[in-house]
Design a protein around this motif. Structure first.
Motif, PDB file in Angstrom:
ATOM      1  N   GLU A 151      38.406  42.686  39.081  1.00 22.32           N
ATOM      2  CA  GLU A 151      37.853  43.543  38.030  1.00 22.32           C
ATOM      3  C   GLU A 151      37.288  44.830  38.639  1.00 22.32           C
ATOM      4  OE1 GLU A 151      37.101  44.374  33.980  1.00 22.32           O
ATOM      5  OE2 GLU A 151      38.397  42.946  35.015  1.00 22.32           O
ATOM      6  N   ASN A 152      36.613  44.699  39.768  1.00 21.53           N
ATOM      7  CA  ASN A 152      36.069  45.865  40.458  1.00 21.53           C
ATOM      8  C   ASN A 152      37.183  46.797  40.917  1.00 21.53           C
ATOM      9  OD1 ASN A 152      33.961  47.406  42.032  1.00 21.53           O
ATOM     10  ND2 ASN A 152      35.228  46.700  43.720  1.00 21.53           N
ATOM     11  N   ALA A 153      38.233  46.226  41.510  1.00 20.43           N
ATOM     12  CA  ALA A 153      39.351  47.031  42.013  1.00 20.43           C
ATOM     13  C   ALA A 153      40.043  47.801  40.897  1.00 20.43           C
ATOM     14  CB  ALA A 153      40.358  46.134  42.727  1.00 20.43           C
ATOM     15  N   ALA A 154      39.958  47.273  39.674  1.00 23.03           N
ATOM     16  CA  ALA A 154      40.586  47.930  38.525  1.00 23.03           C
ATOM     17  C   ALA A 154      39.661  48.950  37.874  1.00 23.03           C
ATOM     18  CB  ALA A 154      41.004  46.882  37.500  1.00 23.03           C
ATOM     19  N   GLY A 155      38.477  49.161  38.474  1.00 19.58           N
ATOM     20  CA  GLY A 155      37.536  50.122  37.915  1.00 19.58           C
ATOM     21  C   GLY A 155      36.695  49.572  36.793  1.00 19.58           C
ATOM     22  N   GLY A 156      36.605  48.241  36.690  1.00 22.38           N
ATOM     23  CA  GLY A 156      35.827  47.618  35.628  1.00 22.38           C
ATOM     24  C   GLY A 156      34.332  47.602  35.904  1.00 22.38           C
ATOM     25  N   ARG A 157      33.584  47.018  34.981  1.00 25.16           N
ATOM     26  CA  ARG A 157      32.127  46.966  35.095  1.00 25.16           C
ATOM     27  C   ARG A 157      31.716  45.763  35.944  1.00 25.16           C
ATOM     28  NH1 ARG A 157      28.415  49.474  32.455  1.00 25.16           N
ATOM     29  NH2 ARG A 157      29.910  50.209  30.908  1.00 25.16           N
ATOM     30  N   GLU A 162      30.069  38.245  32.907  1.00 26.89           N
ATOM     31  CA  GLU A 162      31.094  38.962  32.148  1.00 26.89           C
ATOM     32  C   GLU A 162      32.203  39.465  33.072  1.00 26.89           C
ATOM     33  OE1 GLU A 162      29.072  42.055  30.091  1.00 26.89           O
ATOM     34  OE2 GLU A 162      28.047  40.693  28.696  1.00 26.89           O
ATOM     35  N   SER A 163      31.829  39.918  34.256  1.00 25.57           N
ATOM     36  CA  SER A 163      32.843  40.406  35.190  1.00 25.57           C
ATOM     37  C   SER A 163      33.741  39.260  35.650  1.00 25.57           C
ATOM     38  CB  SER A 163      32.196  41.109  36.385  1.00 25.57           C
ATOM     39  OG  SER A 163      31.432  40.218  37.173  1.00 25.57           O
ATOM     40  N   ILE A 164      33.173  38.059  35.791  1.00 28.46           N
ATOM     41  CA  ILE A 164      33.998  36.889  36.116  1.00 28.46           C
ATOM     42  C   ILE A 164      34.963  36.607  34.966  1.00 28.46           C
ATOM     43  CG2 ILE A 164      33.977  34.390  36.483  1.00 28.46           C
ATOM     44  CD1 ILE A 164      31.303  34.730  37.952  1.00 28.46           C
ATOM     45  N   GLU A 165      34.436  36.571  33.746  1.00 27.81           N
ATOM     46  CA  GLU A 165      35.270  36.251  32.587  1.00 27.81           C
ATOM     47  C   GLU A 165      36.350  37.314  32.366  1.00 27.81           C
ATOM     48  OE1 GLU A 165      35.242  33.471  30.913  1.00 27.81           O
ATOM     49  OE2 GLU A 165      33.591  32.716  32.145  1.00 27.81           O
ATOM     50  N   ASN A 166      35.983  38.588  32.532  1.00 30.84           N
ATOM     51  CA  ASN A 166      36.970  39.657  32.348  1.00 30.84           C
ATOM     52  C   ASN A 166      38.074  39.556  33.393  1.00 30.84           C
ATOM     53  OD1 ASN A 166      35.618  40.742  30.165  1.00 30.84           O
ATOM     54  ND2 ASN A 166      34.458  42.202  31.397  1.00 30.84           N
ATOM     55  N   GLY A 167      37.693  39.218  34.628  1.00 30.37           N
ATOM     56  CA  GLY A 167      38.688  39.067  35.679  1.00 30.37           C
ATOM     57  C   GLY A 167      39.633  37.911  35.423  1.00 30.37           C
ATOM     58  N   ILE A 168      39.080  36.818  34.898  1.00 31.25           N
ATOM     59  CA  ILE A 168      39.895  35.629  34.606  1.00 31.25           C
ATOM     60  C   ILE A 168      40.894  35.900  33.475  1.00 31.25           C
ATOM     61  CG2 ILE A 168      39.777  33.313  33.578  1.00 31.25           C
ATOM     62  CD1 ILE A 168      37.193  32.881  35.193  1.00 31.25           C
ATOM     63  N   LYS A 169      40.493  36.710  32.504  1.00 29.15           N
ATOM     64  CA  LYS A 169      41.306  36.914  31.300  1.00 29.15           C
ATOM     65  C   LYS A 169      42.369  37.999  31.449  1.00 29.15           C
ATOM     66  CE  LYS A 169      37.457  35.619  28.267  1.00 29.15           C
ATOM     67  NZ  LYS A 169      36.440  36.155  27.316  1.00 29.15           N
ATOM     68  N   THR A 170      42.211  38.882  32.421  1.00 25.19           N
ATOM     69  CA  THR A 170      43.086  40.060  32.496  1.00 25.19           C
ATOM     70  C   THR A 170      44.268  39.826  33.419  1.00 25.19           C
ATOM     71  OG1 THR A 170      41.110  41.446  32.172  1.00 25.19           O
ATOM     72  CG2 THR A 170      43.143  42.545  32.867  1.00 25.19           C
TER      73      THR A 170
END
Length: 455
Positions: free
Chosen positions: A275-281, A220-228
Motif C-alpha cells: 500500500e505504501n509503495a502504491a502511494g497509499g495512506r 486500514e492500511s493492512i486491509e487496503n493492501g489485502i483487498k487491492t
C-alpha cells in the motif's frame, strides 16, 4: 527539547517519509513563508540534492513538491486524488500556490534533480526559490528531510536542530540507560514513563484516543493492501502479493502448522508496504519505508495472543514510541543517512520492545528485546532497485516483523541481563552508517540496485 510519540507515528502517504512526506511538508512550509510575497510570485524553482535527487523520481518527490506548493499536507491528502492533481499541473503547466495564486510551473524545468551534489548538512537537501515578474529572487530557503517525515530548515552549509520543541517533560531521557533508571526509581513501566511525558502536550484521554486512531489507520492500511489487486506503479512491474496470500491463508485456516502465525505476520507487513509503495495512506512507524513492521507485529498480537484489550494497544505504541525517540535523538532513522538499518532496524527494535512489553516483560526485558531487534539488522544497506520503495523494501519489512517477535520471545526467556546494551547497539548503528559508503544509502548506486536487472 522534546519529542512526542506522535512525532514518530504520523499519518501520511507513500512511498517514502523522507522522500515524499518530508518534501511535501517542506514545499508547503515554503509556500506559507511567502506571506505577502505570494501575490507577486510568478515562478518557483526547486532543486533536490543528494539522495532526494538520486532516487526522487522513484519516490515521487517531484509529485510531493507540487502537492505541497499547492497547499496539500500529508496528514489530510487523499491519495486517490493526488495523481489527477499532479497530472493536471503537468498538462496545463499551471499551479495554484496554496490553492490561491496561480503561476506558470513547468515540472520538468522547475524541479531539478541534482543527485550528484550533496549538501554538507544532510544527504536529503532541497532548495526552494521564488521569483517575481522581473525575475528577481524574492525568497529562498533550504530544507532537509531528515527521516520519518521530519523537516528542518537551514542554509546550504548547515541545518537547524531537528527537535525544536522546548517542552519540559517530567521524565526526560536521552538514552536507554536514562529510561531504565527512571523506571527503576519510579517503578513505572516504559509505557507509563512515555504516557506521563505525553501528558505535557495532551490529556490522557487525547493520548489514548490518538494512539487508537493511529492503530485504526495502521489496520486500514493492512486491509487496503489485502483487498487491492494488480501491479505496483513503476518500471519493476511488481505484483501485489498480499491479496493472493490472504486467500491461501484463509483456505488453510484449519492447518495444524504451529508456525502458521508467522505467515500471517508476513501477510500484514506485505500488505502495508505494498500500500505504501502504491502511494497509499500509511503511518510512519518510524518511517514509510519501514511502515509495515509495527502494524504487522501488533496485528499478530491482537489476532493470535490477545485482541480484547485496547490498553495493550496503547501500551504497545507508547513503548515502541519511547524506544523510537532514542533512535531519533541519538542516531538516525534516515535511510539516506545511515542505510536501511536506521529504518527497518529501528522499526524492528521498536516492535520487539513493544511486543515484550505487552507480553508482560520487565523494563530490562523490553530493553533487551529492543537491543536484539536492532543488533541483528546492523549494516543493512538501503539499495532500492530502480529507486522504488519496493525491492527489497517490502520483503525486508516482512522478515523484520518476524525477527521482532523472535527477539521479544528470546528476551522474555531471560531475566533482562545481557552483554550488549541497546545504547551500545544504537551507537554502533550510527557509527556504521557514518562509515557506510554513500552508494549504499538510498541512492540506488550500489547493492541490489546495481545487481538486479530491470527489464
Amino acid at each position: 527539547m522534546a519529542l512526542s510519540v506522535f512525532d514518530l507515528f504520523s499519518v501520511g502517504i507513500g512511498p517514502s517519509s523522507s522522500h515524499t512526506v518530508g518534501p511535501m511538508r517542506a514545499a508547503y512550509k515554503f509556500a506559507q513563508s511567502l506571506g505577502a510575497k505570494l501575490s507577486v510570485t510568478t515562478k518557483i524553482k526547486c532543486v533536490l540534492y543528494g539522495s532526494l535527487g538520486s532516487t526522487g523520481k522513484g519516490h515521487g518527490t517531484d509529485f510531493a513538491v507540487i502537492l505541497g506548493l499547492m497547499g496539500e499536507i500529508p496528514e489530510t491528502t487523499d491519495p486517490r486524488c493526488t495523481m489527477p492533481i499532479v497530472a493536471e499541473v503537468n498538462l496545463s503547466n499551471q499551479l495554484k500556490l496554496l490553492g490561491q495564486h496561480e503561476i506558470f510551473f513547468y515540472p520538468c524545468e522547475d524541479i531539478e534533480f541534482a543527485g550528484q551534489i550533496e549538501l554538507p548538512a544532510h544527504p536529503n537537501g532541497m532548495r526552494l526559490q521564488a521569483f517575481d515578474a522581473a525575475g528577481n529572487l524574492i525568497q529562498e530557503h533550504y530544507y532537509y528531510s531528515v527521516g520519518g517525515g521530519f523537516v528542518v530548515s537551514g542554509d546550504a552549509s548547515g541545518a537547524e536542530s531537528i527537535a525544536e520543541d522546548d517542552t519540559l517533560v517530567p521524565y526526560p531521557y536521552r538514552n536507554a540507560a536514562d529510561l531504565l533508571s527512571i523506571c527503576k526509581e519510579t517503578g513505572f513501566s516504559i509505557a507509563k514513563v512515555a504516557l506521563e511525558n505525553e501528558k505535557s502536550w495532551r490529556s490522557e484521554e487525547e493520548i489514548r484516543n490518538g494512539l487508537l486512531q493511529i492503530w485504526n489507520v495502521m489496520n486500514e492500511s493492512i486491509e487496503n493492501g489485502i483487498k487491492t489487486e494488480g501491479m505496483l506503479p513503476g518500471s519493476l512491474r511488481v505484483l501485489r502479493r498480499s491479496p493472493g496470500l490472504y486467500r491461501k491463508l484463509c483456505n488453510e485456516k484449519m492447518s495444524a502448522d504451529p508456525l502458521a502465525g508467522m505467515d500471517w505476520v508476513t501477510l500484514y507487513a506485505l500488505a502495508v508496504n505494498e500500500e505504501n509503495a502504491a502511494g497509499g495512506r500509511v503511518v510512519t512507524a518510524p518511517t514509510n519505508g519501514a511502515a509495515g513492521i509495527i502494524p504487522a507485529v501488533l496485528r499478530y498480537y491482537t489476532k493470535f495472543v490477545d485482541g480484547t484489550h485496547e490498553e495493550d494497544i496503547v501500551t504497545f505504541l507508547l513503548t515502541a514510541g519511547a524506544i523510537g525517540i532514542i533512535f531519533k535523538t541519538t542516531a538516525s532513522i534516515s535511510g539516506a543517512e545511515v542505510g536501511c538499518q536506521g529504518e527497518v532496524g529501528s522499526a524492528c527494535s521498536m516492535a520487539a520492545g513493544a511486543m515484550a512489553a505487552v507480553l508482560g516483560g520487565s523494563p530490562a526485558q523490553v530493553e533487551n528485546a529492543a537491543e536484539i531487534g536492532m543488533e541483528h539488522n546492523l549494516g543493512l544497506t538501503c539499495d532500492p532497485v530502480g529507486g522504488l520503495v519496493q525491492v527489497p523494501c517490502i520483503e525486508r519489512n516482512a522478515i523484520a516483523s518476524i525477527k521482532a517477535i523472535a527477539a521479544a520471545r528470546t528476551a522474555l526467556r531471560g531475566d533482562g541481563s545481557h552483554i550488549v546494551s541497546l545504547d551500545s547497539v544504537i551507537k554502533t548503528m550510527r557509527d556504521t552508517g557514518l562509515d557506510m559508503q554513500s552508494k549504499y544509502k538510498e541512492t540506488s548506486l550500489g547493492g541490489l540496485a546495481v545487481n538486479v536487472t530491470i527489464c
